[in-house]
Design a protein around this motif. Structure first.
Motif, PDB file in Angstrom:
ATOM      1  N   PHE A  47       1.528   8.139 -35.370  1.00 48.59           N
ATOM      2  CA  PHE A  47       2.190   9.405 -35.640  1.00 48.59           C
ATOM      3  C   PHE A  47       2.848   9.932 -34.381  1.00 48.59           C
ATOM      4  N   ASP A  48       3.827  10.794 -34.598  1.00 52.68           N
ATOM      5  CA  ASP A  48       4.558  11.377 -33.485  1.00 52.68           C
ATOM      6  C   ASP A  48       4.814  12.842 -33.828  1.00 52.68           C
ATOM      7  N   GLY A  49       3.853  13.693 -33.499  1.00 51.67           N
ATOM      8  CA  GLY A  49       3.997  15.117 -33.762  1.00 51.67           C
ATOM      9  C   GLY A  49       3.413  15.536 -35.096  1.00 51.67           C
ATOM     10  N   PHE A  50       3.560  16.812 -35.402  1.00 48.70           N
ATOM     11  CA  PHE A  50       2.970  17.392 -36.608  1.00 48.70           C
ATOM     12  C   PHE A  50       4.005  18.266 -37.306  1.00 48.70           C
ATOM     13  N   ASP A  51       4.131  18.087 -38.620  1.00 45.63           N
ATOM     14  CA  ASP A  51       5.069  18.886 -39.404  1.00 45.63           C
ATOM     15  C   ASP A  51       4.366  20.160 -39.870  1.00 45.63           C
ATOM     16  N   GLU A  52       4.785  21.296 -39.283  1.00 40.61           N
ATOM     17  CA  GLU A  52       4.121  22.568 -39.599  1.00 40.61           C
ATOM     18  C   GLU A  52       4.388  22.983 -41.043  1.00 40.61           C
ATOM     19  N   GLU A  53       5.618  22.730 -41.507  1.00 39.36           N
ATOM     20  CA  GLU A  53       5.991  23.155 -42.850  1.00 39.36           C
ATOM     21  C   GLU A  53       5.133  22.467 -43.909  1.00 39.36           C
ATOM     22  N   TYR A  54       4.959  21.150 -43.763  1.00 36.31           N
ATOM     23  CA  TYR A  54       4.193  20.404 -44.767  1.00 36.31           C
ATOM     24  C   TYR A  54       2.747  20.169 -44.357  1.00 36.31           C
ATOM     25  N   GLN A  55       2.404  20.632 -43.159  1.00 32.17           N
ATOM     26  CA  GLN A  55       1.032  20.476 -42.668  1.00 32.17           C
ATOM     27  C   GLN A  55       0.575  19.019 -42.734  1.00 32.17           C
ATOM     28  N   CYS A  56       1.401  18.142 -42.156  1.00 35.19           N
ATOM     29  CA  CYS A  56       1.010  16.737 -42.111  1.00 35.19           C
ATOM     30  C   CYS A  56       1.594  16.090 -40.854  1.00 35.19           C
ATOM     31  N   PRO A  57       0.955  15.028 -40.366  1.00 35.94           N
ATOM     32  CA  PRO A  57       1.494  14.352 -39.191  1.00 35.94           C
ATOM     33  C   PRO A  57       2.812  13.652 -39.509  1.00 35.94           C
ATOM     34  N   VAL A  58       3.671  13.513 -38.504  1.00 33.53           N
ATOM     35  CA  VAL A  58       4.984  12.870 -38.689  1.00 33.53           C
ATOM     36  C   VAL A  58       4.867  11.393 -38.318  1.00 33.53           C
TER      37      VAL A  58
END
Ligand code: DAT
Length: 174
Positions: A47-58
């Motif tokens: 993973f590379d970062g975290f998606d705040e909108e969907y609350q899931c790792p990118v």
């Protein structure tokens, strides 16, 4: 001894359309390997970062590609993922985009615990045929096929068709 050449198959489509169900059964019937990219990323923490909108790792797409490169080069892999434009085009001999009617997909995703925006966005992804268009852009149109995936009869028919395609491919390429 010469090793038999085997094809790589991509199963893609909106979450909930039935990729995992089809992929695992297909692997059993053909002896091909099954790779779930979501699970692979989870296991290797690709993973590379975290998606705040969907609350899931990118997903770290480059690391996923690096991780799979050798295996894909050997052939005989069924890849399952709800996206398709970051894989090298040369990996796949055929691409299947599974399709499910909105109402069906809605209840499947609800059953999976999706709510609110996540549920709406995924159903909309299917309505706008986002993944199909992504696949048509990323691969030669003639290797991209849509498969209806609404009911158990669809699963049976899809399995039969792909098993046949694999058998024919093996004859033609060995
Ligand atoms: P995906 O891997 O695309 O997210 P899945 O294989 O987990 O989808 O399937 C989602 C749900 O839908 C699961 O409860 C099984 C069901 N399902 C899959 N294919 C189906 C089909 N052809 N007919 C009816 N239900 C199906």
């Amino acid at each position: 001894m010469k090793i038999m050449k085997r094809p790589n198959i991509l199963l893609t489509g909106t979450p909930g359309v039935g990729k995992t169900t089809l992929g695992k059964e297909l692997a059993q019937r053909t002896g091909l390997a099954y790779v779930n990219v979501g699970d692979l990323a989870q296991e290797g923490q690709l993973f590379d970062g975290f998606d705040e909108e969907y609350q899931c790792p990118v997903l770290d797409e480059d690391r996923v590609v690096d991780e799979l490169e050798d295996k894909m080069g050997d052939g005989g892999v069924i890849v399952d993922y709800h996206g398709c434009d970051f894989f090298p085009e040369r990996w796949f001999q055929i691409v299947f985009v599974l399709r499910t009617d909105n109402t069906n997909l809605y209840s499947r995703l609800e059953g999976r615990g999706y709510t609110g925006k996540k549920l709406q966005d995924n159903v909309q992804c299917e309505i706008f045929q986002t993944i199909y268009e992504e696949a048509m852009e990323a691969y030669k149109e003639e290797i991209v096929h849509q498969l209806p995936s609404n009911e158990p009869e669809d699963l049976d028919r899809n399995l039969e068709q792909i098993v046949q395609w694999v058998e024919q491919w093996m004859k033609d390429n060995n």
